[in-house]
Design a protein around this motif. Structure first.
Motif, PDB file in Angstrom:
ATOM      1  N   VAL A 248     -10.571  16.759  10.543  1.00  0.00           N
ATOM      2  CA  VAL A 248     -10.140  17.728  11.542  1.00  0.00           C
ATOM      3  C   VAL A 248      -9.524  16.948  12.704  1.00  0.00           C
ATOM      4  N   ILE A 249      -8.326  17.358  13.135  1.00  0.00           N
ATOM      5  CA  ILE A 249      -7.668  16.756  14.284  1.00  0.00           C
ATOM      6  C   ILE A 249      -7.624  17.775  15.414  1.00  0.00           C
ATOM      7  N   GLU A 250      -8.079  17.372  16.594  1.00  0.00           N
ATOM      8  CA  GLU A 250      -7.980  18.200  17.787  1.00  0.00           C
ATOM      9  C   GLU A 250      -6.674  17.834  18.494  1.00  0.00           C
ATOM     10  N   ARG A 251      -5.663  18.682  18.356  1.00  0.00           N
ATOM     11  CA  ARG A 251      -4.334  18.350  18.875  1.00  0.00           C
ATOM     12  C   ARG A 251      -4.381  18.005  20.356  1.00  0.00           C
ATOM     13  N   ALA A 252      -5.128  18.736  21.154  1.00  0.00           N
ATOM     14  CA  ALA A 252      -5.143  18.503  22.596  1.00  0.00           C
ATOM     15  C   ALA A 252      -5.770  17.164  22.963  1.00  0.00           C
ATOM     16  N   ASP A 278       6.853  16.608   5.524  1.00  0.00           N
ATOM     17  CA  ASP A 278       7.061  17.253   4.225  1.00  0.00           C
ATOM     18  C   ASP A 278       6.051  16.756   3.199  1.00  0.00           C
ATOM     19  N   TRP A 279       5.724  15.464   3.263  1.00  0.00           N
ATOM     20  CA  TRP A 279       4.806  14.873   2.286  1.00  0.00           C
ATOM     21  C   TRP A 279       3.374  15.366   2.471  1.00  0.00           C
ATOM     22  N   VAL A 280       2.927  15.460   3.722  1.00  0.00           N
ATOM     23  CA  VAL A 280       1.522  15.837   3.951  1.00  0.00           C
ATOM     24  C   VAL A 280       1.316  17.335   4.056  1.00  0.00           C
ATOM     25  N   ARG A 281       2.377  18.099   4.256  1.00  0.00           N
ATOM     26  CA  ARG A 281       2.228  19.521   4.564  1.00  0.00           C
ATOM     27  C   ARG A 281       1.347  20.289   3.574  1.00  0.00           C
ATOM     28  N   PRO A 282       1.443  20.037   2.247  1.00  0.00           N
ATOM     29  CA  PRO A 282       0.594  20.802   1.328  1.00  0.00           C
ATOM     30  C   PRO A 282      -0.903  20.638   1.587  1.00  0.00           C
ATOM     31  N   GLY A 283      -1.298  19.527   2.213  1.00  0.00           N
ATOM     32  CA  GLY A 283      -2.720  19.294   2.467  1.00  0.00           C
ATOM     33  C   GLY A 283      -3.130  19.488   3.909  1.00  0.00           C
ATOM     34  N   VAL A 284      -2.250  20.094   4.722  1.00  0.00           N
ATOM     35  CA  VAL A 284      -2.526  20.284   6.145  1.00  0.00           C
ATOM     36  C   VAL A 284      -2.627  21.769   6.460  1.00  0.00           C
ATOM     37  N   GLU A 285      -3.690  22.144   7.136  1.00  0.00           N
ATOM     38  CA  GLU A 285      -3.887  23.521   7.591  1.00  0.00           C
ATOM     39  C   GLU A 285      -3.735  23.560   9.100  1.00  0.00           C
ATOM     40  N   ALA A 286      -2.769  24.314   9.583  1.00  0.00           N
ATOM     41  CA  ALA A 286      -2.520  24.437  11.019  1.00  0.00           C
ATOM     42  C   ALA A 286      -3.288  25.628  11.568  1.00  0.00           C
ATOM     43  N   ILE A 319     -10.300  11.803  18.667  1.00  0.00           N
ATOM     44  CA  ILE A 319      -9.287  12.853  18.461  1.00  0.00           C
ATOM     45  C   ILE A 319      -9.662  13.841  17.366  1.00  0.00           C
ATOM     46  N   GLY A 320     -10.848  13.690  16.775  1.00  0.00           N
ATOM     47  CA  GLY A 320     -11.256  14.584  15.704  1.00  0.00           C
ATOM     48  C   GLY A 320     -12.455  14.032  14.986  1.00  0.00           C
ATOM     49  N   GLU A 321     -12.613  14.438  13.726  1.00  0.00           N
ATOM     50  CA  GLU A 321     -13.768  13.984  12.954  1.00  0.00           C
ATOM     51  C   GLU A 321     -13.468  14.085  11.463  1.00  0.00           C
ATOM     52  N   THR A 322     -14.226  13.325  10.697  1.00  0.00           N
ATOM     53  CA  THR A 322     -14.184  13.470   9.251  1.00  0.00           C
ATOM     54  C   THR A 322     -15.167  14.558   8.843  1.00  0.00           C
ATOM     55  N   VAL A 323     -14.856  15.239   7.733  1.00  0.00           N
ATOM     56  CA  VAL A 323     -15.705  16.333   7.262  1.00  0.00           C
ATOM     57  C   VAL A 323     -15.819  16.242   5.737  1.00  0.00           C
ATOM     58  N   ALA A 324     -16.789  16.934   5.211  1.00  0.00           N
ATOM     59  CA  ALA A 324     -16.910  17.031   3.760  1.00  0.00           C
ATOM     60  C   ALA A 324     -15.757  17.877   3.217  1.00  0.00           C
ATOM     61  N   GLY A 325     -15.337  17.571   2.017  1.00  0.00           N
ATOM     62  CA  GLY A 325     -14.264  18.334   1.406  1.00  0.00           C
ATOM     63  C   GLY A 325     -12.973  17.546   1.357  1.00  0.00           C
ATOM     64  N   SER A 326     -11.853  18.224   1.500  1.00  0.00           N
ATOM     65  CA  SER A 326     -10.555  17.572   1.417  1.00  0.00           C
ATOM     66  C   SER A 326      -9.589  18.254   2.364  1.00  0.00           C
ATOM     67  N   GLY A 327      -8.452  17.643   2.551  1.00  0.00           N
ATOM     68  CA  GLY A 327      -7.414  18.204   3.405  1.00  0.00           C
ATOM     69  C   GLY A 327      -7.637  17.885   4.864  1.00  0.00           C
ATOM     70  N   ILE A 328      -6.613  18.218   5.660  1.00  0.00           N
ATOM     71  CA  ILE A 328      -6.637  17.959   7.115  1.00  0.00           C
ATOM     72  C   ILE A 328      -6.406  19.281   7.839  1.00  0.00           C
ATOM     73  N   ARG A 329      -7.294  19.601   8.762  1.00  0.00           N
ATOM     74  CA  ARG A 329      -7.134  20.781   9.611  1.00  0.00           C
ATOM     75  C   ARG A 329      -6.732  20.326  10.994  1.00  0.00           C
ATOM     76  N   VAL A 330      -5.719  20.960  11.555  1.00  0.00           N
ATOM     77  CA  VAL A 330      -5.274  20.684  12.917  1.00  0.00           C
ATOM     78  C   VAL A 330      -5.549  21.908  13.746  1.00  0.00           C
ATOM     79  N   ARG A 331      -6.248  21.725  14.835  1.00  0.00           N
ATOM     80  CA  ARG A 331      -6.596  22.879  15.655  1.00  0.00           C
ATOM     81  C   ARG A 331      -6.459  22.558  17.145  1.00  0.00           C
TER      82      ARG A 331
END
Length: 331
Positions: A248-252, A278-286, A319-331
């Protein structure tokens, strides 16, 4: 009277780490080359780490030799600063692995007959200045006649074999620390387009990652990478995938180089940055409120960027944290 100063950035199609091959294309090229197995290899091609690591002294040896090479086209117009930036960037691969550089050699591509050798002397002088700051001898190198100017270094270092900072060692539930602000790609692209020099960006790019690496090791970190041509999102995605975690990335919370937000607003986004996203977009949740510009900033192709460390490193922003699972969330 001396002639007009040559704008080095106009002599290359891309600049700095933004001129890297796109991450997806590069992975396609090296896929299938990682099958070689040697007992002494601790870190090889498998997970895209910053440097190779080979154990010396037999199977029980406690020292790893680290090896890396990094070079690129001009990222700024001043030859001395280009040399400094390229050297800091090459040395960073050793620091990103938790190592200490031991020796470096120069790598040069130079358009002889087009650019004077006096400029090359300035480039090499800048590289030497940073190497001296790091306490690393520069001994020899290799050069070729090249239509585009290129400069960098191959660097050898050492580290304790059991205390490497690796891409595959991240665990869930830990803070993510970033040791340099983002945005030098935007500022470099603005400079290439307009000639406007960002002193703040040059300061960031010429700062060694030595102290950040030592601080990460002292804090007990096990996983880290440096943020360069694939952007924060790209390098985080590679590390998360290698470790089997999400993030998880905290944009602010992400720090920016002075002027980067304005350069983004004015559209100075490089092609390399857009390819990164373009490369990472499939694994990124905005998350709500996260814009396309936010994602472009997080994918900005950095040159000589900071370390992205799994774990809290005193003195640097989380700037964020690692979490269980996969993908990157930006919030």
């Amino acid at each position: 009277m001396p002639g007009p100063r040559i704008r080095l950035t106009t002599m290359a199609h891309g600049g700095g780490c933004a001129s890297k091959l796109p991450p997806g294309e590069l992975e396609d090229v090296v896929r299938g080359l990682s099958g070689q197995r040697y007992d002494q290899v601790i870190v090889g091609l498998d997970d895209g780490d910053d440097a190779a690591a080979v154990r010396i002294g037999g199977p029980d040896g406690d020292t790893a030799v680290l090896s890396t090479a990094d070079f690129f086209t001009p990222v700024v117009d001043d030859p001395y600063d280009w040399g400094r930036i390229a050297a800091a960037n090459a040395l960073s691969d050793i620091y990103a692995m938790g190592g200490e550089p031991v020796v470096a050699i120069n790598l040069v591509g130079w358009p002889r007959g087009v650019l004077p050798y006096e400029l090359l002397q300035e480039v090499l002088g800048g590289g030497l200045a940073i190497a001296q700051q790091a306490g690393v001898p520069v001994i020899g190198g290799h050069s070729v006649d090249d239509p585009e100017p290129k400069y960098g270094m191959a660097v050898t270092g050492t580290a304790p074999a059991n205390r490497l900072l690796r891409n595959d060692a991240a665990e869930p539930g830990l803070p993510l620390t970033l040791t340099k602000p983002l945005g030098v790609g935007l500022l470099n692209n603005r400079m290439k387009t307009t000639g406007e020099v960002s002193a703040a960006a040059i300061e960031v790019m010429t700062t060694l990652n030595r102290e950040a690496s030592r601080a990460a090791l002292a804090a007990g970190a096990r996983a880290a990478t440096d943020v360069t041509g694939f952007g924060l999102l790209g390098h985080l995605a590679k590390m998360a995938r290698a470790s089997g975690v999400g993030a998880v990335i905290e944009r602010a919370a992400v720090p920016l180089v002075d002027g980067a937000a304005e350069a983004l607003r004015d559209g100075f986004v490089s092609g390399g940055t857009r390819r990164n996203l373009d490369w990472v977009r499939p694994g990124v949740e905005a998350g709500p409120g996260i814009t396309e510009d936010d994602l472009l900033l997080l994918a900005d192709a950095q040159t000589s960027g900071g370390l992205l460390v799994v774990g809290e490193v005193p003195g640097y922003p989380v700037i964020g944290e690692t979490v269980a699972g996969s993908g990157i969330r930006v919030r």
